[in-house]
Design a protein around this motif. Structure first.
Motif, short mmCIF file in Angstrom:
data_model
loop_
_atom_site.label_atom_id
_atom_site.label_comp_id
_atom_site.label_asym_id
_atom_site.label_seq_id
_atom_site.Cartn_x
_atom_site.Cartn_y
_atom_site.Cartn_z
N ILE A 331 0.92 -1.33 0.10
CA ILE A 331 -0.09 -0.02 0.19
C ILE A 331 0.83 1.34 0.01
N VAL A 332 0.63 2.05 -0.74
CA VAL A 332 1.30 3.56 -0.95
C VAL A 332 0.24 4.43 -1.16
N GLU A 333 -0.04 5.37 -0.12
CA GLU A 333 -1.16 6.44 0.01
C GLU A 333 -0.51 7.40 0.55
N VAL A 334 -1.39 8.63 0.62
CA VAL A 334 -1.07 9.76 1.24
C VAL A 334 -1.82 9.45 2.56
N GLY A 358 2.67 20.53 -3.07
CA GLY A 358 2.47 20.45 -1.60
C GLY A 358 3.13 19.55 -0.63
N SER A 359 2.82 19.80 0.24
CA SER A 359 3.68 18.60 1.45
C SER A 359 2.65 17.49 1.77
N TYR A 360 3.21 16.28 1.53
CA TYR A 360 2.46 15.21 1.91
C TYR A 360 3.25 14.06 3.04
N VAL A 376 6.99 13.83 1.89
CA VAL A 376 7.42 14.35 0.64
C VAL A 376 6.96 15.65 0.21
N VAL A 377 7.78 16.53 -0.09
CA VAL A 377 7.32 17.75 -0.69
C VAL A 377 7.50 17.80 -2.16
N ILE A 378 6.16 18.09 -2.70
CA ILE A 378 6.17 18.19 -4.51
C ILE A 378 6.37 19.74 -4.81
N PRO A 379 7.38 20.17 -5.42
CA PRO A 379 7.60 21.54 -5.69
C PRO A 379 6.57 22.04 -6.76
N GLU A 380 6.40 23.45 -6.57
CA GLU A 380 5.50 24.23 -7.39
C GLU A 380 5.71 24.05 -8.83
N LYS A 381 6.92 24.12 -9.16
CA LYS A 381 7.77 24.02 -10.52
C LYS A 381 8.52 22.68 -10.63
#
Length: 443
Positions: A331-334, A358-360, A376-381
């Motif tokens: 299982i891999v989920e937020v 965003g940050s998750y 995990v942080v997904i950057p804006e760009k």
């Protein structure tokens, strides 16, 4: 004459320009086979099954490695014409195929898209219905259903209610197809309205149905996906182009908020196949005149391309054990957006999570072991043609076969029937959807 240029021209694939007219089964097959022959290095044509009348359900795959899945390359699909009398999407997908293959190696954006994505295109899920239409009509014809008179967009298992109707060959073929690929993102193309509709199409108290809406745990992503398509279509984004129909703000709607339906394909994709799918209503008239087709192509071309790019949102990667072996069925989920059928790694240990910047906190859970939480942080760009890559190495060692056996697939029953509200997206006050009347046109 420059002989070198002449020889080069003879070596390049040659494909007659696709005209703007309705292509019946024979003509559609001829075009698809011609593409597969002339662009064999980037395409693969196959049938996922047959209709009631024995017509092939053709799928053309476009990609750098079209015949097989490659780790890290997401799977995307378009499906059109599941209602046989809703015809614009069928022709748009043929023109999309022509556009993609003819620009590979010449257009940088298209080349990068094809090299980074495996794109599956099914122009017609209901060829029998299309062939049954004797006279084009804007409203309704007998060709809507399949040959057995079943509406294919009411024929899938439903997560909210029992719908034990006879599953049709076309439906079963798509269900089987979904099990053979790790589809990440999809859209199904319809007609009779002008709007991008997102899940859920059916609902329960757990998903906010008492507020005249039915939202998934990934509602932010779905609204983004729908708006991405609608905002690039100059008429859809206006929201009010079909006379005597609803005014859809920004050209998008929650499916249940528009009107509930049972056994829809987009809900099935999301719940049971881990595939984010939206429904695209592309024309006020279900079966418009052929001379209108160039206008529909011009209105939808940019949207069709931009929507494919969204398969690269969020994060992707693999899950490994302590010895570097990929782990399937993990299982891999937020953490705060759990799915009623948990999203799991495929046989290669791969996962794909469509997420906005965003940050998750990501929850990785292998059967019989404690959850592994990682921020995990997904950057804006980020780069356009790849999600953020993040592999996970778990401090466990286990046999892959035992993990597979211990994790049966999610059961095909009304899963939401007795569930409490499970997501912040379904709580009152986040969105205001108003109750609407059932319209003449159906998805």
């Amino acid at each position: 004459m420059d002989l070198s240029r002449l020889w080069l021209g003879l070596l390049l694939p040659v494909l007659a320009a696709l005209d703007f007219r309705y292509h019946h089964q024979e003509g559609m097959e001829a075009f698809l086979k011609s593409v597969a022959q002339n662009y064999s290095s980037i395409t693969h044509l196959h049938s996922i099954g047959k209709s009631v009348r024995g017509r092939n359900l053709w799928v053309l795959i476009v990609g750098q490695c079209p015949k097989e899945h490659r780790v890290g390359i997401p799977e995307f699909k378009y499906v059109a014409n599941m209602h046989g009398d809703e015809t614009v999407g069928r022709e748009l997908l043929l023109h999309l195929i022509d556009y993609l293959v003819s620009r590979h190696g010449k257009d940088l954006e298209i080349t990068n898209l094809i090299n980074s994505t495996r794109i599956h295109i099914m122009p017609s899920m209901n060829p029998d219905g299309f062939e049954a239409v004797k006279k084009p009509d804007c409203f309704y014809s007998n060709g809507r259903e399949n040959y057995n008179k079943f509406d294919l967009n009411r024929n899938f298992p439903d997560a909210f209610e029992y719908n034990n109707i006879s599953k049709q060959p076309e439906t079963l073929a798509v269900m089987k197809w979904l099990k053979t690929e790790t589809f990440v993102l999809s859209a199904n193309l319809h007609g009779g309205a002008l709007v991008a509709s997102y899940p859920f199409d059916n609902g329960a108290q757990a998903t906010g149905a008492l507020l005249s809406r039915s939202l998934t745990p990934d509602d932010d992503v779905f609204q983004h996906l729908a708006y991405t398509y609608a905002s690039r279509n100059p008429n859809m984004t206006k929201g009010d182009q079909c006379k005597n129909k609803m005014d859809f703000q920004n050209g998008i709607t929650n499916g249940y908020s528009w009107y509930p339906l049972q056994g829809g394909m987009q809900d099935y994709n999301y719940v049971w196949a881990q595939c984010f799918e939206i429904t695209l209503e592309l024309s006020c008239c279900k079966y418009p005149r052929e001379e209108k087709l160039p206008f529909f192509w011009n209105d939808n071309k940019a949207s069709l391309i931009e929507y494919i790019k969204q398969v690269h949102l969020g994060i992707k990667g693999q899950v490994f054990d302590q010895n570097g072996n990929p782990l399937p069925n993990v299982i891999v989920e937020v953490q705060d957006r759990k799915h009623i059928c948990p999203f799991r790694t495929n046989k290669f240990g791969e996962y794909y999570l469509l997420l906005l910047p965003g940050s998750y906190v990501i929850n990785i859970t292998a059967h019989g072991h404690d959850p592994h939480l990682t921020k995990v942080v997904i950057p804006e760009k980020f780069q356009t043609f790849s999600a953020l890559k993040k592999d996970f190495h778990l401090p466990i060692q286990g046999k892959l076969d035992s993990i597979l056996v211990s994790n049966p697939s999610c059961p095909l029953i009304p899963l939401y029937k007795v569930m409490p509200s499970h997501s912040v997206a379904t709580r009152p006050g986040l969105f205001l959807f108003s109750m609407t009347l059932l319209l003449i046109f159906f998805k």
